[in-house]
Motif scaffolding. Sequence first.
Motif, PDB file in Angstrom:
ATOM      1  N   SER A  41       1.280   4.114  -2.944  1.00  0.00           N
ATOM      2  CA  SER A  41       1.005   5.522  -2.651  1.00  0.00           C
ATOM      3  C   SER A  41       2.141   6.405  -3.139  1.00  0.00           C
ATOM      4  O   SER A  41       1.918   7.470  -3.730  1.00  0.00           O
ATOM      5  CB  SER A  41       0.784   5.715  -1.145  1.00  0.00           C
ATOM      6  N   MET A  77       0.110   8.127   2.536  1.00  0.00           N
ATOM      7  CA  MET A  77       0.742   7.077   3.340  1.00  0.00           C
ATOM      8  C   MET A  77       0.222   7.103   4.781  1.00  0.00           C
ATOM      9  O   MET A  77      -0.089   6.062   5.371  1.00  0.00           O
ATOM     10  CB  MET A  77       2.260   7.239   3.308  1.00  0.00           C
ATOM     11  N   GLU A  88       0.827  -1.207   0.000  1.00  0.00           N
ATOM     12  CA  GLU A  88       0.000   0.000   0.000  1.00  0.00           C
ATOM     13  C   GLU A  88       0.859   1.254   0.000  1.00  0.00           C
ATOM     14  O   GLU A  88       0.590   2.214  -0.741  1.00  0.00           O
ATOM     15  CB  GLU A  88      -0.922  -0.003   1.214  1.00  0.00           C
ATOM     16  N   GLN A  89       1.899   1.258   0.848  1.00  0.00           N
ATOM     17  CA  GLN A  89       2.765   2.438   0.934  1.00  0.00           C
ATOM     18  C   GLN A  89       3.537   2.655  -0.367  1.00  0.00           C
ATOM     19  O   GLN A  89       3.694   3.788  -0.837  1.00  0.00           O
ATOM     20  CB  GLN A  89       3.733   2.288   2.110  1.00  0.00           C
ATOM     21  N   ARG A  90       4.018   1.551  -0.954  1.00  0.00           N
ATOM     22  CA  ARG A  90       4.756   1.656  -2.211  1.00  0.00           C
ATOM     23  C   ARG A  90       3.872   2.221  -3.320  1.00  0.00           C
ATOM     24  O   ARG A  90       4.292   3.094  -4.097  1.00  0.00           O
ATOM     25  CB  ARG A  90       5.282   0.281  -2.627  1.00  0.00           C
ATOM     26  N   ARG A 145      -3.475   5.838   5.022  1.00  0.00           N
ATOM     27  CA  ARG A 145      -3.608   4.385   4.945  1.00  0.00           C
ATOM     28  C   ARG A 145      -3.024   3.687   6.168  1.00  0.00           C
ATOM     29  O   ARG A 145      -3.527   2.652   6.604  1.00  0.00           O
ATOM     30  CB  ARG A 145      -2.950   3.860   3.665  1.00  0.00           C
ATOM     31  N   ALA A 146      -1.964   4.241   6.737  1.00  0.00           N
ATOM     32  CA  ALA A 146      -1.372   3.643   7.938  1.00  0.00           C
ATOM     33  C   ALA A 146      -2.340   3.730   9.118  1.00  0.00           C
ATOM     34  O   ALA A 146      -2.509   2.764   9.880  1.00  0.00           O
ATOM     35  CB  ALA A 146      -0.055   4.337   8.275  1.00  0.00           C
TER      36      ALA A 146
END
Length: 495
Positions: free
Chosen positions: A112, A152, A108-110, A155-156
Amino acid sequence: MSTRDTAGFSGMAESLQLRSLITQREAGKREGLGLGAAWASADLLCAVFAAVLSLRLTGVAVFPARYALHLGDGSRLGFVAVFAVYVLIVGRVLGLYQVVKSKSFLNEQRMSVQTALIAALMLCGTLFLTRLIYAPRSVVAVAAGGTMLLMMLNRAIWRSLRERRFMAGLETRNALIIGNGKVGHALRNHFLALPRLGFRFKGFITLAPTEGTEGNDEVLGEIKDCVAIARTHFVDEIYFSTPADRELITRVVDEAKVYGIEVRVVPDLYEGLAWNAPVEFVGQFPTILLHHHDFSAGAFAIKRVIDVCLSTLALMVLAPLMLVIAAIVKRDSQGPIFYRAERIGRKGRRFMCFKFRTMQVDADKQLKALAHLNEREGILFKIDNDPRITKSGRWLRRYSLDELPQLFNVLMGEMSLVGPRPPLATEVEMYALEHFRRLDVLPGITGLWQVEAREDPSFDSYISLDTAYVDTWNLRMDFRIMARTLGVIVRGTGR
């Protein structure tokens, strides 16, 4: 590999190939719906906020006079709008808004980071080619960096809150595993070891009666009763962890579709058979999705927000009235002010339902002696002139004031303002298979049955209306039911 296993693999291949097109269409419907739409909206706000902030922080003359076309504030709006649209387009292309529950945190972070950087590059190209808007690279860099950080962080935080709810046993998905061999037990252990994934193991289903069932309490039955067992245990997903023939898998998938149960297989067992079928990871286990039941998570999240806001407001406004009612109940008869009864909620979860006490303290003990006076059909129990009801209880029931304490159940997430009536455990024990459909949603203080057929003694009418609510639910329906409930209360039709 035995001949039987080879035949099983061949049957599975044919089944997957026949259903791959249907599965792809179902997977496509999920894009942009529910949580996907919610995430797209959130990213749009992040991009707009970051772009506006970049213009503020850099403090540069974004639109110099030397360019032929000078749009002033309109150009600033264009800069923000173009960047925000590019973020949405890139996010959708990369699959950032597909509702795949098993995406890892790093993935997910990647995605974003990728979305923000690619959108910034596309914006730079647009600015250079069109020459309609001039913006220094520092403005684009700040906008991209701000969008990246906000996406990021967003989503975190969401993932952390979701995993906390899973750990508390809320909004989890119940899983049933077909086959109790090595792979089935490995998948079971994975569910048990990682409750933060949101899955709860319910049991095994065997393909044959002799498949190691001796002394194993986790084996719930055989494959012929698979879907019936799944419904009675409120299962959301069925996993094939062992080879099976085409007819068997087809029958399970067709029956599961009727009750909205997802069916998956663990593809490690089926070498080369996952062609053209979408693969999703549940933790570290890859699974092939054979059937997906659409669930509007975004709409249900809005429903929950409405429940919390309205129930909080109602408790604040009605607090003086509730204090008066509590005093009347206490003075009218001996016993506690509140009546607490265990009810069955969503997916069979038990909770304590609160009401103002309207009956004598020993009312439950008198139930058997009054059973012959029951005026309802089937499972329900109701007496028009119930001798157990107290003097104050009669008018409390008439205007449905005895149910006001259930607003606390709504705040705790055990009930909703609108939904099927919460049943007793003794009622659920007598349910037929199709009756469990009404337990797929949170029970409500009011509902379709309460406003449509409250005086109808038929149990079939009661079930059909609740099932219709579950199958056709939308927010507009909830507001209509709440509006009609006010009319029912004013007319005093309760008893």
